[in-house]
Design a protein around this motif. Structure first.
Motif, PDB file in Angstrom:
ATOM      1  N   ALA A 167      -2.355 -11.112   4.534  1.00 56.24           N
ATOM      2  CA  ALA A 167      -1.554  -9.987   5.013  1.00 56.24           C
ATOM      3  C   ALA A 167      -0.250 -10.457   5.653  1.00 56.24           C
ATOM      4  O   ALA A 167       0.732  -9.717   5.673  1.00 56.24           O
ATOM      5  N   HIS A 191      -0.353  -4.283   3.184  1.00 55.47           N
ATOM      6  CA  HIS A 191      -1.779  -4.557   3.311  1.00 55.47           C
ATOM      7  C   HIS A 191      -2.291  -4.340   4.734  1.00 55.47           C
ATOM      8  O   HIS A 191      -2.800  -5.239   5.390  1.00 55.47           O
ATOM      9  N   THR A 238       0.813  -1.208   0.000  1.00 57.44           N
ATOM     10  CA  THR A 238       0.000   0.000   0.000  1.00 57.44           C
ATOM     11  C   THR A 238       0.849   1.261   0.000  1.00 57.44           C
ATOM     12  O   THR A 238       0.613   2.179  -0.750  1.00 57.44           O
TER      13      THR A 238
END
Length: 424
Positions: A71, A34, A28
């Protein structure tokens, strides 16, 4: 860059796999992966390394899904330390009481189909439960008294039927004589029995229980009884019901009661915490490696019988977080999932902010169970595994180890570190 590469090599040497083929991690922005701080996740890596290096555990798999995406996924240490077989994220684990969640879902599927009701007496499906008894301690030893009311399906889902694992001194001799309690490993083990589960449960119904229905939370054979109910109502073995209606539809292709022989090399070895604080290989049999590959393969324990992987179980939990649906496959309705994951027993289970729903422990107050916020539901297994599903953060967390008994704090430490790693 050189320091980073050294760290990656060191972690990989311990069996911690940072990236897997076919798995995408969503980047991100700098410092987050994430929704997680990459620096904070490194502390989870370090903790896993330390547990393995200190010989507290042989190995582990940790998996976190955030908004349904991977994640964090790590495999640390050894699937079998003695043979040098490294842990992999696809390792298969004995999940013991994590089986209870799957059986509870099966029961609620039958409730939704109108085939059973939560207030149905269990004796309607298993004759030996029509009139049950309770063992009461007296001045002269033990008195067997009749139950005040019939045990219901709801009592079993919430563990308020008064049914233990038959290990207490008041009832253990009676249970042992019928192949249960002390005669069944630590009480819950039936994988070595050469009989269908309903035959085992039929004997159980003739034995006295330890509390009156609805009066106490007593952890025991409740969900094994529900497994028999599933068989009686559906006309399928519990194994067939799971495969046709839950595990195969959800893509849980490594979840079984008994492992196919071709997959035996993926089964992690069970270890035990030793007197010196270091692990040793657990023995063969019911208190160690079990009969999950070789054995009768007939008794499907709805309370403790499954083997699975971290990813399979995470998919099951994600279905629940999604309100009963995953990848276009609906297992339960959202209202049913809400009922299952909401405290149904008041303070009978715990007066300090934890509750129990229809198959799950629930967090009713922030801080009542480590880092988990209100609304989280979860449980664990006798071999050391633990799971949680957090609707607020949309976080599924699965920790798989094979350690029985487990004298470590790994089940508390790893979730705490992962929650600390959540990006603001």
């Amino acid at each position: 860059m050189g320091h980073q590469m050294k760290r990656i090599r060191a972690v990989t040497a311990l069996g911690i796999h940072l990236l897997l083929p076919g798995v995408t991690f969503a980047q991100t922005n700098t410092g987050t992966l994430h929704g997680f701080s990459t620096d904070a996740l490194a502390r989870v890596d370090s903790a896993l390394e330390r547990y393995v290096a200190d010989e507290k555990i042989a190995g582990a798999v940790v998996l976190a899904l955030l908004d349904g995406k991977i994640a964090y996924e790590r495999a640390a240490g050894w699937a079998d330390r003695d043979s040098g077989r490294r842990m992999e994220t696809g390792a298969i684990f004995r999940i013991a009481s994590q089986t209870k969640a799957v059986t509870s879902v099966a029961i609620m599927m039958l409730v939704e189909e109108g085939k059973i009701a939560l207030d149905d007496p269990v004796g309607s499906y298993i004759p030996s439960f029509e009139k049950t008894t309770v063992a009461v301690k007296s001045d002269t030893g033990r008195v067997i008294a009749p139950a005040k009311r019939p045990i219901t399906i709801s009592d079993l889902l919430t563990h308020t039927a008064g049914i233990s694992y038959g290990r207490g001194e008041l009832v253990s001799p009676l249970y042992e004589a019928r192949g249960l309690g002390p005669a069944a490993g630590l009480g819950w083990y039936t994988a070595d029995k050469n009989e269908p589960v309903c035959e085992t449960i039929g004997r159980l119904g003739t034995l006295p229980f330890v509390a009156q229905p609805g009066e106490q939370f007593v952890y025991g054979y409740n969900t094994d009884i529900l497994g028999c109910v599933v068989e009686r109502v559906s006309g399928l073995s519990l194994d067939e019901f799971f495969r046709s209606k839950i595990t195969v539809p959800l893509g849980m292709h490594d979840t079984y009661f008994f492992l196919p022989p071709a997959k035996r090399n993926r089964l992690a070895t069970v270890y035990a915490s030793g007197w010196d604080g270091r692990i040793r290989r657990a023995p063969e049999g019911s208190r160690g490696q079990g009969h999950y590959v070789d054995g009768p393969r007939r008794n499907f324990s709805g309370g403790a019988g499954l083997v699975s992987t971290a990813m399979d179980y995470a998919r099951f939990l994600q279905m629940l977080l999604n309100g009963g649906e995953l990848d276009g496959v609906r297992i339960l309705s959202p209202k049913t999932v809400e009922l299952m994951t909401t405290n149904q027993v008041g303070t009978i289970y715990n007066a300090e902010g934890l509750g129990f729903g229809l198959g799950f422990e629930t967090v009713d107050r922030p801080g009542a169970s480590g880092p988990f916020p209100k609304g989280t539901f979860g449980w664990g297994g006798a071999y050391g595994s633990r799971y949680s599903a957090d609707p607020r953060e949309r976080l599924v967390l699965v920790l798989m180890i094979q350690l029985m008994p487990n004298d470590t704090d790994v089940r508390d430490t790893i979730p705490e570190l992962i929650y600390r790693a959540l990006a603001p």
